[in-house]
Motif scaffolding. Structure first.
Motif, PDB file in Angstrom:
ATOM      1  N   TYR A 182      56.867  29.475 112.010  1.00 29.86           N
ATOM      2  CA  TYR A 182      58.079  28.981 113.729  1.00 29.86           C
ATOM      3  C   TYR A 182      59.126  30.275 114.148  1.00 29.86           C
ATOM      4  O   TYR A 182      59.089  30.806 115.184  1.00 29.86           O
ATOM      5  CB  TYR A 182      58.861  28.572 112.682  1.00 29.86           C
ATOM      6  CG  TYR A 182      59.636  27.837 114.005  1.00 29.86           C
ATOM      7  CD1 TYR A 182      59.897  27.496 115.445  1.00 29.86           C
ATOM      8  CD2 TYR A 182      61.243  27.052 113.217  1.00 29.86           C
ATOM      9  CE1 TYR A 182      60.491  26.882 116.337  1.00 29.86           C
ATOM     10  CE2 TYR A 182      61.965  27.077 115.127  1.00 29.86           C
ATOM     11  CZ  TYR A 182      62.047  26.552 115.382  1.00 29.86           C
ATOM     12  OH  TYR A 182      63.145  26.440 116.904  1.00 29.86           O
ATOM     13  N   TRP A 183      59.463  31.043 112.486  1.00 30.45           N
ATOM     14  CA  TRP A 183      60.237  31.784 112.939  1.00 30.45           C
ATOM     15  C   TRP A 183      59.953  33.388 113.829  1.00 30.45           C
ATOM     16  O   TRP A 183      60.075  33.733 114.661  1.00 30.45           O
ATOM     17  CB  TRP A 183      60.999  32.527 111.962  1.00 30.45           C
ATOM     18  CG  TRP A 183      62.543  31.613 111.300  1.00 30.45           C
ATOM     19  CD1 TRP A 183      63.235  31.285 111.939  1.00 30.45           C
ATOM     20  CD2 TRP A 183      62.868  31.333 110.233  1.00 30.45           C
ATOM     21  NE1 TRP A 183      64.111  30.414 111.211  1.00 30.45           N
ATOM     22  CE2 TRP A 183      63.814  30.506 110.094  1.00 30.45           C
ATOM     23  CE3 TRP A 183      62.326  31.940 108.495  1.00 30.45           C
ATOM     24  CZ2 TRP A 183      63.875  29.966 109.165  1.00 30.45           C
ATOM     25  CZ3 TRP A 183      62.680  31.321 107.409  1.00 30.45           C
ATOM     26  CH2 TRP A 183      63.872  30.413 107.913  1.00 30.45           C
ATOM     27  N   GLY A 188      57.781  33.044 116.320  1.00 26.21           N
ATOM     28  CA  GLY A 188      57.029  32.944 117.279  1.00 26.21           C
ATOM     29  C   GLY A 188      55.283  31.603 117.555  1.00 26.21           C
ATOM     30  O   GLY A 188      55.309  32.088 118.743  1.00 26.21           O
ATOM     31  N   ASP A 239      65.409  25.612 112.685  1.00 28.64           N
ATOM     32  CA  ASP A 239      66.778  25.949 112.865  1.00 28.64           C
ATOM     33  C   ASP A 239      68.160  25.798 112.414  1.00 28.64           C
ATOM     34  O   ASP A 239      68.753  26.696 112.606  1.00 28.64           O
ATOM     35  CB  ASP A 239      67.085  24.611 113.954  1.00 28.64           C
ATOM     36  CG  ASP A 239      65.658  24.916 114.885  1.00 28.64           C
ATOM     37  OD1 ASP A 239      65.183  26.359 114.830  1.00 28.64           O
ATOM     38  OD2 ASP A 239      65.469  23.789 115.639  1.00 28.64           O
ATOM     39  N   ALA A 295      68.281  29.152 111.101  1.00 31.28           N
ATOM     40  CA  ALA A 295      68.783  30.256 112.273  1.00 31.28           C
ATOM     41  C   ALA A 295      71.077  29.922 112.724  1.00 31.28           C
ATOM     42  O   ALA A 295      71.001  31.037 113.225  1.00 31.28           O
ATOM     43  CB  ALA A 295      68.083  30.276 113.235  1.00 31.28           C
ATOM     44  N   VAL A 347      65.351  35.457 112.451  1.00 29.53           N
ATOM     45  CA  VAL A 347      64.471  35.398 113.668  1.00 29.53           C
ATOM     46  C   VAL A 347      64.060  37.262 112.903  1.00 29.53           C
ATOM     47  O   VAL A 347      62.954  37.477 113.378  1.00 29.53           O
ATOM     48  CB  VAL A 347      64.807  35.006 114.557  1.00 29.53           C
ATOM     49  CG1 VAL A 347      63.399  35.419 115.975  1.00 29.53           C
ATOM     50  CG2 VAL A 347      65.178  33.512 114.121  1.00 29.53           C
ATOM     51  N   GLN A 348      64.927  38.123 112.905  1.00 29.62           N
ATOM     52  CA  GLN A 348      64.628  39.359 113.350  1.00 29.62           C
ATOM     53  C   GLN A 348      63.757  40.370 112.165  1.00 29.62           C
ATOM     54  O   GLN A 348      63.287  40.844 112.120  1.00 29.62           O
ATOM     55  CB  GLN A 348      66.096  39.871 113.812  1.00 29.62           C
ATOM     56  CG  GLN A 348      65.832  41.857 113.959  1.00 29.62           C
ATOM     57  CD  GLN A 348      67.219  42.200 113.628  1.00 29.62           C
ATOM     58  OE1 GLN A 348      67.802  42.022 112.884  1.00 29.62           O
ATOM     59  NE2 GLN A 348      67.159  43.399 114.111  1.00 29.62           N
TER      60      GLN A 348
END
Length: 267
Positions: free
Chosen positions: A26-27, A29, A42, A45, A52-53
């Motif tokens: 998910y992170w 994408g 989420d 994050a 995410v990076q």
């Protein structure tokens, strides 16, 4: 090629329970995740948006490390332990684009990973071999025994732990996993390892949120602890470094990050 296959994997997928491989997907994408995974992702994050990076940069590190090993170090065999869900530029795609004869064994014990591995982890060259072991890194001897069916253990092998050993709470257990795997491969083999590090308050809060979500906890390591896992091996330049700064293509766009990794040769 598939090793240690199980026909009942679909029945073992639990969409209501957040799972590490799917959260990571998910992170990055990806679409191979469920609502429980997205909710957990989420929550992390929200307090640590850099996650995410980190997910994206971890794949860049894998690509750079495999390119170095295949193109410069002359390694043509890869044992990718805890591979996670297939995504863009997987180990076999990078290695076989450089050396069409490269042989790759992926290892994971997640049933969703196994389902996707059947469909996606296929050779990109007719000369190469891509195989999958359904196994747990807590059982290195089983992994090695299965990998021997594909890899030649008289020749160098790159053993890869890409952000997966943070799920091992006990440092000595983690050390034992690494040592038992590296003991089985010959001289001039390599280890590639990265993990999240306890180098900031936000990343620690993100780790807490992950555990609170019901997912398997991730244990952040100090830099000293992480460096200790390379004992007895010769680190390749630039040594243990933030994954964004391990041989970046553009050094001006390589910020530090709470994840460190390295590539090291077994003497």
């Amino acid at each position: 090629m598939m090793i240690h296959d199980r026909s009942d994997v679909a029945t073992k997928i639990k969409p209501e329970v957040p799972h590490a491989a799917r959260i990571w997907n998910y992170w990055m994408g990806g679409k191979d995740n469920f609502a429980a995974d997205r909710n957990a992702g989420d929550a992390v994050a929200k307090v640590y948006p850099e996650i995410v990076q980190m997910a994206v940069q971890s794949r860049r590190f894998l690509i750079q490390a495999v390119r170095y090993l295949a193109a410069e170090a002359g390694v043509s065999q890869f044992l990718d332990i805890g591979t996670g869900l297939p995504t863009m530029q997987n180990t076999h795609e990078v290695a076989q684009s450089i050396d069409p004869t490269a042989r790759i064994v992926y290892v994971d014990n997640d049933p969703l990973v196994l389902v996707h591995a059947r469909a996606l982890l296929r050779n990109t060259s007719p000369e190469g071999v891509t195989a999958y072991v359904d196994g747990d890194y807590h059982e290195p001897e089983l992994i090695i025994a299965e990998a021997r069916k594909v890899l030649d253990f008289s020749k160098p092998i790159a053993v890869m732990f890409m952000g997966v050993l943070g799920y091992v709470e006990d440092l000595e257990v983690m050390r034992s996993i690494i040592e038992r795997c590296m003991h089985a491969v010959p001289s001039d083999s390599y280890m590639v390892l990265w993990d999240g590090t306890a180098t900031g308050e936000a990343v620690a809060e993100g780790s807490d949120k992950l555990a609170e979500s019901g997912a398997v906890p991730y244990y952040l390591r100090s830099l000293e602890e992480l460096a200790g896992f390379f004992d007895g091996l010769h680190l390749v330049e630039p040594g243990l470094a933030p994954i964004t700064q391990w041989r970046p293509e553009d050094e001006t766009k390589a910020p530090s990050i709470d994840a460190y990794g390295g590539v090291a040769r077994k003497p």
